[in-house]
Scaffold this active site. Structure first.
Site, PDB file in Angstrom:
ATOM      1  N   GLY A  49      33.922  44.550 -55.067  1.00  0.00           N
ATOM      2  CA  GLY A  49      33.856  45.933 -54.630  1.00  0.00           C
ATOM      3  C   GLY A  49      35.235  46.436 -54.238  1.00  0.00           C
ATOM      4  N   GLY A  50      35.320  47.742 -53.975  1.00  0.00           N
ATOM      5  CA  GLY A  50      36.572  48.318 -53.496  1.00  0.00           C
ATOM      6  C   GLY A  50      37.475  48.825 -54.606  1.00  0.00           C
ATOM      7  N   GLN A  51      38.597  49.381 -54.182  1.00  0.00           N
ATOM      8  CA  GLN A  51      39.583  49.952 -55.086  1.00  0.00           C
ATOM      9  C   GLN A  51      40.729  48.956 -55.305  1.00  0.00           C
ATOM     10  OE1 GLN A  51      39.532  53.059 -56.647  1.00  0.00           O
ATOM     11  NE2 GLN A  51      37.470  53.473 -55.910  1.00  0.00           N
ATOM     12  N   VAL A  52      41.931  49.479 -55.497  1.00  0.00           N
ATOM     13  CA  VAL A  52      43.063  48.621 -55.841  1.00  0.00           C
ATOM     14  C   VAL A  52      43.726  48.062 -54.580  1.00  0.00           C
ATOM     15  CG1 VAL A  52      44.720  50.551 -55.897  1.00  0.00           C
ATOM     16  CG2 VAL A  52      45.186  48.479 -57.224  1.00  0.00           C
TER      17      VAL A  52
ATOM     18  N   GLY B 127      36.963  38.029 -51.246  1.00  0.00           N
ATOM     19  CA  GLY B 127      37.118  37.837 -49.813  1.00  0.00           C
ATOM     20  C   GLY B 127      38.108  38.768 -49.158  1.00  0.00           C
ATOM     21  N   LEU B 128      39.058  38.185 -48.407  1.00  0.00           N
ATOM     22  CA  LEU B 128      39.959  38.978 -47.571  1.00  0.00           C
ATOM     23  C   LEU B 128      41.405  38.647 -47.878  1.00  0.00           C
ATOM     24  CD1 LEU B 128      41.421  37.352 -44.871  1.00  0.00           C
ATOM     25  CD2 LEU B 128      38.993  36.884 -44.527  1.00  0.00           C
TER      26      LEU B 128
ATOM     27  N   CYS C  90      43.621  50.433 -51.385  1.00  0.00           N
ATOM     28  CA  CYS C  90      42.173  50.533 -51.187  1.00  0.00           C
ATOM     29  C   CYS C  90      41.659  51.941 -51.464  1.00  0.00           C
ATOM     30  CB  CYS C  90      41.793  50.085 -49.771  1.00  0.00           C
ATOM     31  SG  CYS C  90      42.418  48.431 -49.363  1.00  0.00           S
TER      32      CYS C  90
END
Length: 219
Positions: free
Chosen positions: A72-75, A151-152, A169
């Site tokens: 998920g999420g953007q760049v 993950g992070l 993001c």
């Protein structure tokens, strides 16, 4: 017991794509008895674009490769001096939902930085962890068959200039910050040690088993 143990793998410096493919393979082939794992790694410079990523957020990638991925999420940007942690967790077996799992990861970072008297916090509408409205950690996950991967990314002591080539993001003008500048962890190894422990505690694991590299993933 299986439920009580987290296997921690230090991959050191590895290219992004090979680690991503290994995460996919482990997630696709694991079963109800497979270990929960936490992979720790630093990547060479790379931009990764989430599933819903919009091209407009890639401002000027230049010579840094861009990889389209299944999180998920953007760049976002990964590079040396950034701690990347991939929790490969059977969240269904641990009886927690996706939202709670995201909260647990964010709170692990918050609690770790609190040990250095750094006041960090999550935002309800923008996953990740922030200090004074600057982002110190990015978060992007994929859940498949009740199990997490991706993950992070925690900025520790890195060249921050590549973040200026993107809208991090998906937020234009979002400032990024790193822990060394905040008088938090000054090295990736220090950050990894502290964050592994806070994550393990929040998730309720009783034991950590440490490994080097990706050999013998199922042992």
């Amino acid at each position: 017991m299986l439920q009580d143990t987290l296997h921690v793998r230090n991959l050191q410096h590895q290219d992004y794509e090979s680690v991503w493919r290994a995460m996919q393979e482990y997630t696709d082939t694991r079963d109800s008895e497979s270990f929960d794992q936490l992979w720790i790694v630093e990547h060479p410079p790379v931009f990764t674009q989430g599933q819903a990523g919009k091209e407009e957020h890639l401002l000027n990638p230049g010579d840094i490769p861009v990889i389209q991925v299944d999180r998920g999420g953007q760049v976002t940007y990964h590079g040396p001096g950034q701690l990347v942690m991939y929790p490969l967790i059977n969240i269904k077996r641990r009886q927690i939902g996706v939202r709670q799992f995201v909260t647990n990861i964010e709170q692990a970072i918050v609690q770790m930085l609190a040990q250095y008297k750094v006041h960090a916090y999550p935002k309800p509408d923008a996953p990740g962890v922030y200090v004074d409205d600057k982002k110190v950690a990015s978060l992007g996950l994929r859940i498949r068959k009740g199990c997490s991967f991706h993950g992070l990314a925690l900025n520790v002591d890195m060249d921050m200039s590549p973040f200026q080539r993107i809208n991090p993001c998906g937020y234009a003008g979002l400032e990024m910050v790193q822990t060394k500048a905040l008088l938090g962890p000054a090295t990736v190894a220090e950050a990894a040690d502290k964050l592994t422990q806070t994550f393990s505690d929040i998730m309720g694991y009783q034991a950590l088993v440490h490994h080097q590299g990706l050999a013998n993933l199922y042992e």
